[in-house]
Design a protein around this motif. Structure first.
Motif: not given
Length: 331
Positions: A276-291
């Motif tokens: 996978g790929m890291p999330p966009e910093l402008g659209a981070l999830p509410e929980g763990c970003a690495f999940a």
């Protein structure tokens, strides 16, 4: 390695450092969130992580070099008396940059004056920071270049006449001149072959062994392993693990699944990329970003894990996980 940093007062103490970028349409990007760490004299802390995780933004915040649409909060206290995030530009320009914090930049071309030779830039910096004057100036410039393995035969060239690796070494030479108490090296091995990587980081380590602090920002884990005392792992703008370098690279190993993935991706280990790929910093999830990339993720990962000073994870790894990883590598 140096003794525990807890035994010495910190050269740099960072608490709750966060950086937000304001974009058009009222949107915001959380580039760095709640970074906290101490850095002691004689210590090298390596800040590692994939590109785009916020490492260089953190460095820019410490030096007051963020663009106008950025807002930083928290504190970053230098030598117990100067909060870098609260200091004005006059203070940073006249008494911090170069004198109390030396910078090895990620993009040396942006920090080298294009219409002046490398020699003249070294000589000017020597005059300003050390007071060296002619006739000793020429010899001092050559000695400064040698510290960063910059060849004397290229000193009279202009920046546009240098390769990327030579420009990086010129920028490193300039950063080392003032022997600042804190050296901030942002990807200092970019464009260098392995031999020059080792020579460059060994010089940075010598700078640290003489009692100065080094914040090494890098994606080169081999370079970090060679010189770091501690390792801070950054993911999606947050520090997710802070560990002793010996524990991190040898045993019992990283405790965050992302940090373990970084090591397992190395050719000398499993050579297995993180899916996978890291999330966009402008659209981070509410929980763990690495999940979304983590094989251990479950419903608990919908809540943001709290960083306790060592790791931020609902599924922190154990020594047994490291042993199994090493067994796969040996096989």
């Amino acid at each position: 390695m140096t003794p525990s940093p807890d035994a010495r007062p910190p050269v740099l103490s960072v608490r709750g450092l966060s950086v937000r970028f304001r974009l058009s349409g009222g949107r915001h990007v959380a580039a760095v969130t709640d970074a906290r760490f101490d850095l002691a004299a004689g210590e090298c802390l390596a800040l590692v992580g994939e590109s785009g995780c916020g490492k260089s933004v953190l460095a820019s915040a410490l030096l007051g070099l963020l663009p106008g649409n950025a807002r930083s909060t928290g504190s970053a206290v230098l030598d117990g008396d100067t909060d870098l995030l609260a200091a004005d530009e006059r203070t940073l320009a006249r008494s911090v940059r170069g004198r109390r914090i030396g910078l090895v930049p990620q993009s040396p071309a942006a920090h080298l004056t294009p219409v002046r030779t490398v020699r003249s830039q070294l000589e000017e910096t020597l005059r300003e920071l050390t007071g060296v004057r002619k006739p000793a100036l020429r010899e001092a410039a050559e000695a400064a270049a040698a510290r960063a393995s910059f060849p004397a035969g290229h000193l009279d060239r202009y920046p546009h006449q240098l390769s990327g690796g030579l420009a990086q070494r010129a920028a490193t030479a300039l950063a080392l001149i003032g022997d600042a108490p804190l050296l901030l090296a942002d990807e200092p091995t970019t464009g260098l072959d392995r031999d020059l990587v080792e020579r460059t980081v060994d010089e940075l380590r010598r700078h640290t062994d003489e009692g100065r602090a080094l914040l090494l920002i890098t994606h080169d884990l081999a370079a970090a392993e060679r010189i770091a005392d501690r390792v801070a792992v950054m993911y999606a703008g947050r520090i997710v693990e802070l560990a002793d370098a010996g524990r991190f690279f040898e045993g019992p190993g990283p405790r965050h699944p992302y940090a373990r993935g970084l090591l397992d991706a190395l050719p000398e280990r499993d050579f297995a990329p993180i899916p996978g790929m890291p999330p966009e910093l402008g659209a981070l999830p509410e929980g763990c970003a690495f999940a979304a990339r983590c094989a251990r993720a479950d419903e608990r990962c919908g809540r943001l894990p709290v960083f306790d000073g060592t790791v931020a994870c609902h599924h922190r790894l154990s020594a047994d996980d490291d042993r199994r990883s090493k067994e796969r590598t040996d096989a």
